[in-house]
Design a protein around this motif. Structure first.
Motif, mmCIF file in Angstrom:
data_model
loop_
_atom_site.group_PDB
_atom_site.id
_atom_site.type_symbol
_atom_site.label_atom_id
_atom_site.label_comp_id
_atom_site.label_asym_id
_atom_site.label_seq_id
_atom_site.Cartn_x
_atom_site.Cartn_y
_atom_site.Cartn_z
ATOM 1 N N GLN A 18 0.835 -1.214 0.000
ATOM 2 C CA GLN A 18 0.000 0.000 0.000
ATOM 3 C C GLN A 18 0.863 1.254 0.000
ATOM 4 O O GLN A 18 0.577 2.213 -0.716
ATOM 5 C CB GLN A 18 -0.930 0.008 1.205
ATOM 6 N N LYS A 67 -7.861 10.190 -5.868
ATOM 7 C CA LYS A 67 -9.079 9.916 -5.108
ATOM 8 C C LYS A 67 -9.293 8.406 -4.962
ATOM 9 O O LYS A 67 -9.606 7.921 -3.871
ATOM 10 C CB LYS A 67 -10.274 10.579 -5.802
ATOM 11 N N GLY A 70 -7.265 6.966 -2.337
ATOM 12 C CA GLY A 70 -7.555 7.422 -0.987
ATOM 13 C C GLY A 70 -6.644 8.530 -0.500
ATOM 14 O O GLY A 70 -6.632 8.843 0.692
ATOM 15 N N ARG A 73 -9.752 13.506 -1.236
ATOM 16 C CA ARG A 73 -11.208 13.349 -1.132
ATOM 17 C C ARG A 73 -11.865 14.552 -1.773
ATOM 18 O O ARG A 73 -11.210 15.546 -2.087
ATOM 19 C CB ARG A 73 -11.624 13.223 0.328
ATOM 20 N N ASP A 86 -7.466 14.738 3.163
ATOM 21 C CA ASP A 86 -8.106 14.521 4.457
ATOM 22 C C ASP A 86 -7.219 13.733 5.420
ATOM 23 O O ASP A 86 -7.633 13.427 6.516
ATOM 24 C CB ASP A 86 -9.433 13.793 4.243
ATOM 25 N N ASP A 87 -6.004 13.420 4.993
ATOM 26 C CA ASP A 87 -5.114 12.607 5.820
ATOM 27 C C ASP A 87 -3.913 13.453 6.235
ATOM 28 O O ASP A 87 -3.038 13.735 5.409
ATOM 29 C CB ASP A 87 -4.663 11.388 5.023
#
Length: 115
Positions: A18, A67, A70, A73, A86-87
């Protein structure tokens, strides 16, 4: 799995995969610039295209990839889609790397002799 002599556990293979995928997406200068811009504040695709100097369709495609991974967003505001990161960890990593490389690229300060 423990790393020899380090005292740290090696992350599982799926976590490494990941992370590699996320770094792979950020390896594109255009996508990295988009994430950098969004780390400074949210924007719609038109504002991002103007800021990063890309064509609207290309920026839109980059946003779609970010997007799906992840990393970015979006939310709808009236007729426009607003994008954001958003992270906070992604923001920290991008700011750290770009900031360090910017510092390294800056010309060294000259010292005055005798001071």
């Amino acid at each position: 799995m423990a790393a020899a002599g380090s005292g740290f556990e090696d992350p599982p293979a799926d976590v490494l995969a990941q992370a590699a995928a996320a770094f792979g997406l950020l390896a594109s200068p255009a996508r990295l610039h988009i994430v950098w811009a969004l780390a400074q504040g949210e924007s719609d695709v038109t504002g991002l295209a103007e800021r990063v100097g890309g064509a609207l369709p290309a920026v839109s495609q980059h946003l779609t990839k970010l997007k799906l991974a992840g990393l970015v967003r979006s939310r709808r505001e009236g007729r426009r889609q607003v994008y954001y990161v958003d992270d906070p960890d992604v923001v920290d990593v991008v700011r750290l790397m770009v900031g360090r490389l910017t510092d390294r690229a800056a010309p060294p300060r000259r010292r005055l002799h005798g001071l």
